[in-house]
Design an enzyme around this catalytic site. Sequence first.
Site, PDB file in Angstrom:
ATOM      1  CB  CYS A 114       2.330  14.158 -11.149  1.00 33.65           C
ATOM      2  SG  CYS A 114       1.093  13.165 -10.323  1.00 33.65           S
ATOM      3  CG  HIS A 254       5.482  15.037  -8.653  1.00 32.68           C
ATOM      4  ND1 HIS A 254       4.447  15.795  -8.147  1.00 32.68           N
ATOM      5  CD2 HIS A 254       5.019  13.763  -8.753  1.00 32.68           C
ATOM      6  CE1 HIS A 254       3.403  15.006  -7.969  1.00 32.68           C
ATOM      7  NE2 HIS A 254       3.726  13.774  -8.320  1.00 32.68           N
ATOM      8  CG  ASN A 284       1.056  13.306  -5.684  1.00 35.47           C
ATOM      9  OD1 ASN A 284       0.983  14.318  -6.390  1.00 35.47           O
ATOM     10  ND2 ASN A 284       1.347  12.109  -6.168  1.00 35.47           N
TER      11      ASN A 284
HETATM   12  O1  UT7 Z   1       2.442  11.287  -8.620  1.00 32.71           O
HETATM   13  C1  UT7 Z   1       2.666   9.979  -8.987  1.00 32.71           C
HETATM   14  C2  UT7 Z   1       1.727   9.202  -8.181  1.00 32.71           C
HETATM   15  N1  UT7 Z   1       2.123   8.093  -7.428  1.00 32.71           N
HETATM   16  C3  UT7 Z   1       3.285   7.845  -6.814  1.00 32.71           C
HETATM   17  O2  UT7 Z   1       4.268   8.502  -6.904  1.00 32.71           O
HETATM   18  C4  UT7 Z   1       3.294   6.636  -5.960  1.00 32.71           C
HETATM   19  C5  UT7 Z   1       4.595   5.902  -5.949  1.00 32.71           C
HETATM   20  N2  UT7 Z   1       4.543   4.799  -4.991  1.00 32.71           N
HETATM   21  C6  UT7 Z   1       4.623   5.034  -3.670  1.00 32.71           C
HETATM   22  O3  UT7 Z   1       4.784   6.156  -3.236  1.00 32.71           O
HETATM   23  C7  UT7 Z   1       4.568   3.830  -2.752  1.00 32.71           C
HETATM   24  O4  UT7 Z   1       4.587   2.650  -3.525  1.00 32.71           O
HETATM   25  C8  UT7 Z   1       3.312   3.832  -1.826  1.00 32.71           C
HETATM   26  C9  UT7 Z   1       3.437   4.931  -0.789  1.00 32.71           C
HETATM   27  C10 UT7 Z   1       2.050   4.005  -2.644  1.00 32.71           C
HETATM   28  C11 UT7 Z   1       3.244   2.517  -1.077  1.00 32.71           C
HETATM   29  O5  UT7 Z   1       4.438   2.293  -0.342  1.00 32.71           O
HETATM   30  P1  UT7 Z   1       5.213   0.897  -0.441  1.00 32.71           P
HETATM   31  O6  UT7 Z   1       6.363   0.976   0.474  1.00 32.71           O
HETATM   32  O7  UT7 Z   1       5.478   0.647  -1.913  1.00 32.71           O
HETATM   33  O8  UT7 Z   1       4.154  -0.088   0.137  1.00 32.71           O
HETATM   34  P2  UT7 Z   1       3.489  -1.373  -0.546  1.00 32.71           P
HETATM   35  O9  UT7 Z   1       2.528  -0.954  -1.616  1.00 32.71           O
HETATM   36  O10 UT7 Z   1       4.574  -2.310  -0.916  1.00 32.71           O
HETATM   37  O11 UT7 Z   1       2.667  -1.942   0.661  1.00 32.71           O
HETATM   38  C12 UT7 Z   1       3.320  -2.455   1.844  1.00 32.71           C
HETATM   39  C13 UT7 Z   1       2.252  -2.865   2.845  1.00 32.71           C
HETATM   40  C14 UT7 Z   1       1.156  -3.710   2.220  1.00 32.71           C
HETATM   41  O12 UT7 Z   1       0.786  -4.696   3.161  1.00 32.71           O
HETATM   42  P3  UT7 Z   1       1.279  -6.201   2.979  1.00 32.71           P
HETATM   43  O13 UT7 Z   1       0.753  -6.633   1.652  1.00 32.71           O
HETATM   44  O14 UT7 Z   1       2.777  -6.132   3.014  1.00 32.71           O
HETATM   45  O15 UT7 Z   1       0.664  -6.897   4.144  1.00 32.71           O
HETATM   46  C15 UT7 Z   1       0.017  -2.737   2.049  1.00 32.71           C
HETATM   47  O16 UT7 Z   1      -1.241  -3.361   2.075  1.00 32.71           O
HETATM   48  O17 UT7 Z   1       1.612  -1.686   3.353  1.00 32.71           O
HETATM   49  C16 UT7 Z   1       0.196  -1.832   3.225  1.00 32.71           C
HETATM   50  N3  UT7 Z   1      -0.401  -0.533   3.052  1.00 32.71           N
HETATM   51  C17 UT7 Z   1      -0.755   0.267   4.077  1.00 32.71           C
HETATM   52  N4  UT7 Z   1      -0.698   0.100   5.407  1.00 32.71           N
HETATM   53  C18 UT7 Z   1      -1.152   1.098   6.189  1.00 32.71           C
HETATM   54  C19 UT7 Z   1      -0.649   0.104   1.892  1.00 32.71           C
HETATM   55  N5  UT7 Z   1      -1.198   1.307   2.147  1.00 32.71           N
HETATM   56  C20 UT7 Z   1      -1.279   1.431   3.495  1.00 32.71           C
HETATM   57  C21 UT7 Z   1      -1.729   2.437   4.355  1.00 32.71           C
HETATM   58  N6  UT7 Z   1      -1.652   2.221   5.685  1.00 32.71           N
HETATM   59  N7  UT7 Z   1      -2.219   3.594   3.910  1.00 32.71           N
END
Ligand code: UT7
Length: 393
Positions: A114, A254, A284
């Site tokens: 990115c 970004h 994104n």
């Molecule tokens: O361009 C560079 C590319 N990438 C990025 O910039 C990504 C950077 N990271 C992020 O933006 C965030 O880490 C995410 C948006 C990807 C995830 O958010 P988070 O607050 O870090 O969530 P998490 O991964 O800690 O997940 C929290 C919970 C999990 O459930 P449990 O394990 O707590 O029961 C996930 O399974 O949210 C769950 N989860 C979802 N729930 C509903 C993960 N994805 C989803 C979803 N819908 N789409």
Amino acid sequence: MNRYSRITGWGMYVPERRLTNFDLEQMVDTSDKWIVERTGIRERRIVGPGETTRTMAVAAARQALAVANLSPRDLDLIIVATSSPDHLLPTVATQIQADLGAEGVPAFALVAGCTGFVYGLVTAHQFIVAGTYERVLVIGAETISKAVNWEDRTTCVLFGDGAGAVVVEATQTPGGMLAFELGADGTQWDVLMIPAGGVAHPPDHEMIDKKLYTIRMHGRAVFRFATQVMTEATRHVITQAGLTPEDISLLIPHQANLRIIEYAAKKLGFPMDKVMVNIDRYGNTSAASIPIALVEALEQGRIRPGDNIVMVGFGAGLTWGALVWHWQPVVPETEAILVEDWPLPQALQAGLRQVRSRAWNARVALSEKATLALLPLYTWTHKLRKSVSRRFR
Ligand code: UT7
């Protein structure tokens, strides 16, 4: 005579097809509420039949050339930042060159996730200030929807398709790129990757069965990295340019996650009205996100001649990049040269800027030290509060 770079043309393209959070609710176990709260995304654009990185890049580039009032043959170089080219070989850059009709113009693609557009703009600037080239087309274009596993809710809700392009020309008008920083942390190469399809794991049945041709991401690791590098790199380039946040009229980050953007803006002391945000509409779009946001900011009149803006990105690699760009006033070159001939006021102004910038830097460093020093106290009060509430439960 000094040479500077100036952005003289810009354009963008996004596909017609919108994929909303409500559409995604029908596809995976997710909700509009979760996506909006955790990312700020409401919808993204997805390519339709016949649309690819190549076609979107060409559409954005044609607009940029029209704004710059140039023909494709006037170009000296084409740089395409993308992680989703039409083919592994040849480079999508030469396909775009052919479609534009820029016969003979050198063209290459660069992969920096990115951060690709920031890497591309810095590269264009180097060719210009070195005196090698006069006009460079820089494109950021992605079709990430084709590299996403649409059954994986942790990634499929995040990405979208699109393209943005700028024409950068040599000028004698001071301004353009005032400072930049490019960086990479290859030790974290595997936190955001496509496991197979390259020579390390050539296409095979396992790749198809396990969908190893799609993006795997350790979201939290990227989140941690992003908040840190966005804040630090932005601070570095502002200081390097001899400026303070008050001198920056717009931050173009970004568009990966609204929470990352808000965190960085808060740390840097940027009010959100000085931050460009369009993640709600596009998600994104990887290397296309900064040029798309730049084009929309220009169209909305949020960038004016004389403004200093910051572009900052991070992504797969892991890579990061930030730059300060001074938007030159559209004045005849001769007037600008006259201004350059007054060394005293310019030198004085630069000196004052340096002093302000050092003071700001010292203030930020002090507040960071204070936070660290107070950390044991926070932990102790937190524990105390917990044990008191347990005792009275
Ligand atoms: O361009 C560079 C590319 N990438 C990025 O910039 C990504 C950077 N990271 C992020 O933006 C965030 O880490 C995410 C948006 C990807 C995830 O958010 P988070 O607050 O870090 O969530 P998490 O991964 O800690 O997940 C929290 C919970 C999990 O459930 P449990 O394990 O707590 O029961 C996930 O399974 O949210 C769950 N989860 C979802 N729930 C509903 C993960 N994805 C989803 C979803 N819908 N789409």
